[in-house]
Design an enzyme around this catalytic site. Sequence first.
Site, PDB file in Angstrom:
ATOM      1  CG  LEU A  99      -7.703   8.077   7.026  1.00 60.70           C
ATOM      2  CD1 LEU A  99      -8.799   7.972   5.960  1.00 60.70           C
ATOM      3  CD2 LEU A  99      -7.636   9.488   7.560  1.00 60.70           C
ATOM      4  CG  ASN A 150      -0.612  15.964  -5.150  1.00 66.55           C
ATOM      5  OD1 ASN A 150      -0.635  15.507  -6.287  1.00 66.55           O
ATOM      6  ND2 ASN A 150       0.459  15.889  -4.361  1.00 66.55           N
ATOM      7  CG  HIS A 163       3.387   6.872  -0.740  1.00 63.79           C
ATOM      8  ND1 HIS A 163       3.528   7.372   0.541  1.00 63.79           N
ATOM      9  CD2 HIS A 163       4.524   6.186  -1.009  1.00 63.79           C
ATOM     10  CE1 HIS A 163       4.700   6.991   1.026  1.00 63.79           C
ATOM     11  NE2 HIS A 163       5.325   6.278   0.109  1.00 63.79           N
TER      12      HIS A 163
END
Length: 206
Positions: free
Chosen positions: A102, A23, A118
């Site tokens: 995170l 990606n 996702h």
Amino acid sequence: MSQGLGGTERARVAILISGRGSNMVALAEAVRDGRIPNAEIAIIISDQANVGRLIKARELGLETLIIERRGRPRAEHDSEVVAALRARHIDLVCLAGYMRVLSSGFIEAYPGRILNIHPSLLPSFPGLDAQQQALDHAATSSGCTVHFVDETLDGGPIIAQRAVPVHKDDTVASLSARILEEEHQLYPEAVEMVLRCIDPLATAGQ
Ligand code: GRF
């Protein structure tokens, strides 16, 4: 933001990876080819020591940085990543196969400026092994989602989605490949759209 050709402003984008980085390459190639005209890729950061994964980024002429996470508390590692982003005046952070949730400190440093992709149609099948989850539930369709990152696991506001069919004889590998092909189209489109909506004066993380 920095000045692009013709005086247009381009957002400085950071891409964070942990794995193979397909990606990341799709985003970088989309910027190179002018499909995200409002962006420049300012840095690729990997949290794994595997330099091989960054070779393609370097071939694309991108700055790369390894900030290894292994053995380090999350908050400490995240604050080093945030410092690297701030030093480069990053406007938008794209997680691309970044395998770490995170910390709140990271999210607060870039409110509304962190995206993730996702491999499912969220809110279905969040977390790990999304394609296996789709097969386990005998889903007849799945897909991919680009969303804003908040402190939930894959639960932030959805930006864009693309569906694919799930075939009866699919394996994790065949379904993953079908979804990944869509991811490589969807992520650049979503980044371009988000950057068009962001207020250029309200740059975060500076
Ligand atoms: C992709 O399926 C992405 O949706 C998920 O992790 C995978 C990363 O693949 N978050 P790559 O590293 O971009 O090839």
